[in-house]
Design an enzyme around this catalytic site. Structure first.
Site, PDB file in Angstrom:
ATOM      1  N   SER A  12      26.158  58.556  22.753  1.00 44.08           N
ATOM      2  CA  SER A  12      25.799  57.833  23.355  1.00 44.08           C
ATOM      3  C   SER A  12      26.629  57.596  25.015  1.00 44.08           C
ATOM      4  CB  SER A  12      26.253  56.585  23.229  1.00 44.08           C
ATOM      5  OG  SER A  12      28.320  56.533  23.117  1.00 44.08           O
ATOM      6  N   GLY A  13      27.648  59.427  25.153  1.00 47.05           N
ATOM      7  CA  GLY A  13      27.768  59.394  26.309  1.00 47.05           C
ATOM      8  C   GLY A  13      26.995  60.764  27.263  1.00 47.05           C
ATOM      9  N   TYR A  14      27.818  61.295  28.140  1.00 55.08           N
ATOM     10  CA  TYR A  14      26.359  62.284  29.156  1.00 55.08           C
ATOM     11  C   TYR A  14      25.625  63.637  28.155  1.00 55.08           C
ATOM     12  CZ  TYR A  14      27.447  58.473  32.607  1.00 55.08           C
ATOM     13  OH  TYR A  14      27.714  57.813  33.776  1.00 55.08           O
ATOM     14  N   THR A  15      26.578  64.445  27.721  1.00 54.59           N
ATOM     15  CA  THR A  15      25.983  65.414  27.338  1.00 54.59           C
ATOM     16  C   THR A  15      25.405  65.321  25.945  1.00 54.59           C
ATOM     17  OG1 THR A  15      29.033  65.136  25.735  1.00 54.59           O
ATOM     18  CG2 THR A  15      28.311  67.210  28.024  1.00 54.59           C
ATOM     19  N   CYS A 149      33.407  73.143  31.049  1.00 56.49           N
ATOM     20  CA  CYS A 149      32.151  73.106  32.408  1.00 56.49           C
ATOM     21  C   CYS A 149      32.638  73.934  33.442  1.00 56.49           C
ATOM     22  CB  CYS A 149      31.462  72.361  32.733  1.00 56.49           C
ATOM     23  SG  CYS A 149      32.882  71.255  33.640  1.00 56.49           S
ATOM     24  N   ASN A 318      27.223  70.771  35.037  1.00 57.87           N
ATOM     25  CA  ASN A 318      28.240  70.891  34.417  1.00 57.87           C
ATOM     26  C   ASN A 318      27.243  70.245  32.939  1.00 57.87           C
ATOM     27  OD1 ASN A 318      27.446  68.426  36.220  1.00 57.87           O
ATOM     28  ND2 ASN A 318      29.150  67.677  34.831  1.00 57.87           N
TER      29      ASN A 318
END
Lengths: 351, 54
Positions: A12-15, A149, A318
């Site tokens: 559910s996160g960005y990555t 990153c 990133n």
């Protein structure tokens, strides 16, 4: 052509969202499950709206993960360390995007992360996830730990100079990284609240940044000589992007032509590294803005002959080369897919 | 003709070179003048300095 099944723990996160975007479009991958404890049962497009009409998947619970060929872990730092035994049973190949298995030596964890490592016995099983440095080990690895990153950008910029033993190790290498807001993750906080974050040029970690440990580890010489890294991080007005500017003092005088040769011989055949050092135009040096969504790392340099100093600039997205893109690149290597598969996007200009 | 860029030592290939021709290095983008065809030789052809903004 056969496909492998890939699942994402912590999607559910960005990555996690970026991984899902890449894996859904990957010609050799079928996405199995994507987990989120808080959002279990809900559609993944609820948090990743760019994936509407690309997937009907709903989030699963981590305890309901089925066997798959490759399991990506995009969990908060600390969460994969505790459950790694179980993850290694679910899939023959595990790629962890957290920091939990990036450092080979257990004693580094209290120093940089403030706690002992929960599974020091597993650390040596992990290959550090920068393909340009560890491609051969990745081909047979069952556990890969994706690099940080900021560390990815800085290491890729500096690595050729260290590999050729050009660096004066008696002097520190000063690394200043600038980063966008997505590097801080999807969890909100006062520092990321729009009125506080918007427009900043904020020194958020002038010393003691955890990614320093990754630079020390990866730039250590063959006889164990550690580099002295002076690392500072600044948050700037961008959502995606990292620019690492490093100041390196050399052992002996050199020329720009020789530096070109060093970088070309190291990276000339690398699919995702471009040497960017031009005499004209607007984008003469690496610039993260035009790398948005791409897996490239652009590397440039300039020689300061008077001080025997090289300024090295390295730019990435990133979430891509700094996280999910690099993890998919590692998967491609591990499963003997074309290294660029699913990672062909060139970025946007103008943006 | 194939020769070396005097700026970055990259390889510059020119299909039908003519003396005085201006070409761009594919690696570093610098403008180069063909100063000799046989033997092949290139020299920097510096562009006018531009205000790049600070």
């Amino acid at each position: 052509m056969g496909r492998i099944t890939a699942s994402i723990a912590g999607g559910s996160g960005y990555t996690g969202g970026e991984l899902l975007r890449l894996l859904l479009a990957h010609p050799r991958v079928e996405v199995g499950q994507v987990t989120s404890e808080r959002r279990a049962g809900k559609r993944v497009v609820g948090v990743h709206p760019n994936l509407r009409k690309r997937t009907n998947l709903a989030f699963s619970r981590i305890d309901d993960l089925q066997r798959c060929d490759v399991l990506f872990l995009a969990l908060p730092h600390g969460a994969s360390g505790e459950r790694m035994d179980r993850f290694l049973e679910i899939a023959p190949v595990v790629i962890d995007l957290s920091a939990d298995f990036r450092l080979r030596e257990a004693e580094e964890y209290p120093r940089w992360y403030g706690h002992p490592h929960p599974h020091p016995d597993l650390l040596k099983r992990f290959v550090y996830g920068i393909p340009e440095l560890h491609r051969a080990e990745m081909r047979s690895a069952n556990a890969i730990s994706s690099a940080g990153c900021l560390a990815t950008a800085a290491i890729l910029g500096l690595y050729p100079l260290f590999a050729e033993e050009l660096v004066d190790r008696a002097k520190p290498v000063v690394v200043e990284v600038k980063t966008g807001s997505s590097g801080a993750g999807a969890e909100e906080g006062l520092a990321s609240h729009h009125p506080e974050r918007s427009g900043v040029m904020r020194s958020f970690k002038p010393t003691g940044h955890r990614h320093t440990a990754e630079l020390e580890q990866e730039l250590t010489g063959p006889s164990g000589e550690r580099p002295t890294i002076a690392f500072s991080a600044t948050a700037v007005e961008a959502v995606r992007g990292v620019l690492a500017t490093s100041h390196v003092f050399l052992r002996k005088p050199t020329t720009e032509r020789d530096l070109w040769k060093v970088y070309r011989s190291c990276y000339g055949t690398e699919p995702f590294i471009r040497l960017v050092k031009e005499n004209s135009g607007v984008f003469r040096y690496p610039e993260p803005k035009i790398l948005t969504g791409s897996n490239y790392c652009d590397v440039g340099f300039e020689l300061d002959e008077e001080n025997n100093r090289v300024v090295v600039m390295a730019a990435i997205d990133n979430l891509m080369k700094g996280a999910s893109g690099q993890a998919v690149q590692a998967m491609n290597i591990r499963f003997d897919f074309p290294e660029e598969a699913g990672l062909e996007f060139a970025g946007l200009h103008p943006i | 003709m194939e020769t070396e860029c005097p700026e970055c030592a990259g390889t510059v290939s020119i299909a039908a070179p003519e003396k005085g021709e201006i070409v761009e290095c594919p690696e570093c983008g610098v403008e180069l003048e063909v100063v000799s065809v046989s033997p092949p030789a290139l020299a920097l052809a510096p562009e006018e300095e531009e205000d790049w903004g600070e």
